[in-house]
Motif scaffolding. Structure first.
Motif, PDB file in Angstrom:
ATOM      1  N   UNK A 207       0.850  -1.187   0.000  1.00 24.95           N
ATOM      2  CA  UNK A 207       0.000   0.000   0.000  1.00 24.95           C
ATOM      3  C   UNK A 207       0.887   1.238   0.000  1.00 24.95           C
ATOM      4  N   UNK A 208       0.451   2.278  -0.662  1.00 23.85           N
ATOM      5  CA  UNK A 208       1.266   3.485  -0.734  1.00 23.85           C
ATOM      6  C   UNK A 208       0.520   4.709  -0.246  1.00 23.85           C
ATOM      7  N   UNK A 209       1.276   5.635   0.289  1.00 24.19           N
ATOM      8  CA  UNK A 209       0.731   6.936   0.664  1.00 24.19           C
ATOM      9  C   UNK A 209       1.358   7.955  -0.270  1.00 24.19           C
ATOM     10  N   UNK A 210       0.556   8.807  -0.826  1.00 24.60           N
ATOM     11  CA  UNK A 210       1.051   9.858  -1.709  1.00 24.60           C
ATOM     12  C   UNK A 210       1.004  11.177  -0.961  1.00 24.60           C
ATOM     13  N   UNK A 211       2.128  11.879  -0.917  1.00 29.76           N
ATOM     14  CA  UNK A 211       2.190  13.162  -0.230  1.00 29.76           C
ATOM     15  C   UNK A 211       2.355  14.272  -1.249  1.00 29.76           C
ATOM     16  N   UNK A 212       1.568  15.314  -1.109  1.00 33.06           N
ATOM     17  CA  UNK A 212       1.656  16.464  -1.998  1.00 33.06           C
ATOM     18  C   UNK A 212       1.847  17.704  -1.135  1.00 33.06           C
TER      19      UNK A 212
ATOM     20  N   UNK B 292       4.575   6.155  -1.012  1.00 31.18           N
ATOM     21  CA  UNK B 292       4.883   5.852  -2.409  1.00 31.18           C
ATOM     22  C   UNK B 292       5.491   7.052  -3.127  1.00 31.18           C
ATOM     23  N   UNK B 293       4.950   8.233  -2.900  1.00 30.93           N
ATOM     24  CA  UNK B 293       5.453   9.431  -3.570  1.00 30.93           C
ATOM     25  C   UNK B 293       5.373  10.626  -2.625  1.00 30.93           C
TER      26      UNK B 293
ATOM     27  N   UNK C 155      -5.223   4.046  -8.707  1.00 25.94           N
ATOM     28  CA  UNK C 155      -6.487   3.634  -8.077  1.00 25.94           C
ATOM     29  C   UNK C 155      -6.288   2.801  -6.812  1.00 25.94           C
ATOM     30  N   UNK C 156      -5.058   2.308  -6.569  1.00 27.51           N
ATOM     31  CA  UNK C 156      -4.784   1.521  -5.367  1.00 27.51           C
ATOM     32  C   UNK C 156      -4.206   2.372  -4.226  1.00 27.51           C
ATOM     33  N   UNK C 157      -4.192   3.701  -4.426  1.00 27.61           N
ATOM     34  CA  UNK C 157      -3.714   4.601  -3.377  1.00 27.61           C
ATOM     35  C   UNK C 157      -4.553   4.427  -2.117  1.00 27.61           C
ATOM     36  N   UNK C 158      -3.877   4.449  -0.980  1.00 21.61           N
ATOM     37  CA  UNK C 158      -4.561   4.310   0.302  1.00 21.61           C
ATOM     38  C   UNK C 158      -4.882   5.668   0.926  1.00 21.61           C
ATOM     39  N   UNK C 159      -3.934   6.599   0.805  1.00 22.64           N
ATOM     40  CA  UNK C 159      -4.104   7.873   1.488  1.00 22.64           C
ATOM     41  C   UNK C 159      -3.227   8.927   0.823  1.00 22.64           C
ATOM     42  N   UNK C 160      -3.711  10.149   0.794  1.00 23.58           N
ATOM     43  CA  UNK C 160      -2.927  11.275   0.295  1.00 23.58           C
ATOM     44  C   UNK C 160      -2.904  12.356   1.368  1.00 23.58           C
ATOM     45  N   UNK C 161      -1.697  12.738   1.755  1.00 19.53           N
ATOM     46  CA  UNK C 161      -1.519  13.809   2.727  1.00 19.53           C
ATOM     47  C   UNK C 161      -1.062  15.054   1.990  1.00 19.53           C
ATOM     48  N   UNK C 162      -1.765  16.161   2.204  1.00 22.77           N
ATOM     49  CA  UNK C 162      -1.440  17.411   1.527  1.00 22.77           C
ATOM     50  C   UNK C 162      -1.170  18.484   2.561  1.00 22.77           C
ATOM     51  N   UNK C 163      -0.077  19.199   2.379  1.00 25.69           N
ATOM     52  CA  UNK C 163       0.190  20.367   3.204  1.00 25.69           C
ATOM     53  C   UNK C 163       0.379  21.564   2.282  1.00 25.69           C
ATOM     54  N   UNK C 164      -0.344  22.629   2.540  1.00 28.02           N
ATOM     55  CA  UNK C 164      -0.269  23.818   1.690  1.00 28.02           C
ATOM     56  C   UNK C 164       0.171  25.010   2.523  1.00 28.02           C
TER      57      UNK C 164
END
Length: 398
Positions: free
Chosen positions: A1-6, A334-335, A181-190
């Motif tokens: 599972x991957x977490x994508x951070x933006x 993941x990213x 589509x298999x992303x588990x979670x995306x954390x965003x900090x702005x």
């Protein structure tokens, strides 16, 4: 599972207000963050000789949040990579998030300042996040948490980009271009900053001038002009001059201009928190003619390829331990995507205790002409928190 951070950061075009009583630990936090920023800058600059712009506060805040859900070696690596491990205290697991919370309160209290920082967690519909983790990030970072159907990548991408667009004043339109589509979670900090110069430049005085990219390349760029009393200094050991350009509020831009004939790359390894704080303390005021190029930058970085070089590596591997975030197995980052934009013009900027040897007050000649590669730092003067930093090699390039 991957977490994508933006991390989406925007910075837009401040006399010193030192009246507030700042907790020593906040000062330690901001000092550590400056050194983290310089380490990160050096790593980014090792890849190319182009313009650079990013928000160290944006990145460190997001990973401080991530550390709250990490355990064991993964957590230790994150805190060490951020230079925050020395701030830990036994029996005080909430100390670091509390310091970030206090810092944000100190930075955003000024009504003259347009600065907003936000955090959002987009979670897959059936993904189970630990209640303690979600409660903590809401408490300390006022995070928005919402479920999203990543199995519908087009719709989820629109939702996330619309969030970032809104939080960055419509400056960052596409923080993420595609979603697995298999992303588990995306954390965003702005982080969004819009500042007006305390001493704005008169557009009628702006004229095209020469900017010396290197010995062989000269470009024409709109050069802003203002004659006024400015704070400045010189670091003779580093062979640079320093200029402070204040915004309304408690924010300032510090410009670091290498002397003529000095290669800017020779300065890369010498910039650190001690020097930076030394420059701010040694500033002296005098009447000065300033010429500064107008410029815009739109920079993106794949931090998952850069941060491992700073010691943050296990978070991206199968050995990652995010058991404080979720009991789901096989969870890793993941990213990590970081996007930052800035625009500097006549009105201002729109974007996302040892003494330093050799620094003295400097009686500059009547001009400070920024017509060659330079560094700049946008920082909160009360706390010395570094919000953005950059390097301009060619102001005609984005």
């Amino acid at each position: 599972m991957g977490i994508l951070f933006i991390f989406a950061c925007a910075s837009f075009l401040v006399p010193i207000s030192k009246g507030q009583d700042i907790n020593l630990n906040i000062t330690q936090l901001t000092t550590k963050n400056i050194d983290f920023a310089m380490d990160l800058y050096r790593k980014i600059s090792s890849y190319h000789d182009n313009n650079i712009f990013f928000s160290p506060l944006c990145i460190s805040t997001a990973f401080a949040i991530l550390s709250m859900g990490a355990e064991g070696h993964t957590r230790a690596e994150i805190l060490k990579g951020l230079n925050l491990d020395q701030l830990e205290r036994d029996g005080q697991p909430d100390l670091i998030p509390e310091l970030f919370q206090q810092l944000q309160v100190n930075i955003t209290h000024n009504e003259d300042l347009q600065l907003a920082q936000g955090t959002a967690l987009f979670i897959r519909l059936e993904f189970d996040v630990e209640r303690a983790f979600s409660d903590q990030i809401k408490k300390f970072f006022n995070a928005d948490i919402q479920n999203i159907d990543f199995a519908q990548p087009k719709a989820s991408k629109t939702t996330i980009n619309d969030y970032v667009k809104k939080r960055t004043g419509d400056r960052i339109h596409e923080a993420v271009s595609d979603i697995d589509p298999f992303t588990q979670m995306i954390l965003i900090n702005t982080i969004f900053f819009q500042g007006k110069w305390e001493l704005p430049f008169d557009p009628s005085n702006t004229q095209n001038g020469r900017f010396f990219v290197d010995k062989y390349n000269i470009v024409q760029v709109p050069m802003m002009f203002r004659e006024e009393r400015f704070y400045h200094a010189s670091d003779d050991s580093l062979k640079v001059k320093v200029l402070r350009l204040p915004y309304k509020g408690d924010i300032a831009m510090l410009i670091l201009l290498p002397n003529k004939g000095v290669d800017y790359t020779s300065i890369d390894d010498e910039i650190n928190a001690e020097r930076f704080l030394g420059w701010t303390k040694q500033l002296q005021i005098t009447k000065l003619e300033v010429q500064l190029p107008k410029f815009k930058m739109d920079q993106s970085y794949e931090m998952h390829k850069i941060l491992p070089h700073l010691g943050i590596s296990s978070a991206f591997k199968n050995m990652a331990n995010f058991s404080g975030l979720s009991k789901e197995q096989g969870l890793k980052v993941s990213e990590v995507l970081h996007k930052a934009v800035i625009e500097v013009d006549e009105k201002g900027t729109t974007a996302a205790a040892a003494t330093v040897t050799g620094i003295t007050g400097y009686s500059l000649p009547p001009t400070f002409i920024v017509n060659r590669p330079f560094f700049f730092f946008i920082y909160h003067e009360v706390t010395n928190s570094l919000l953005f930093m950059g390097r301009v090699i060619n102001p005609t390039k984005m």
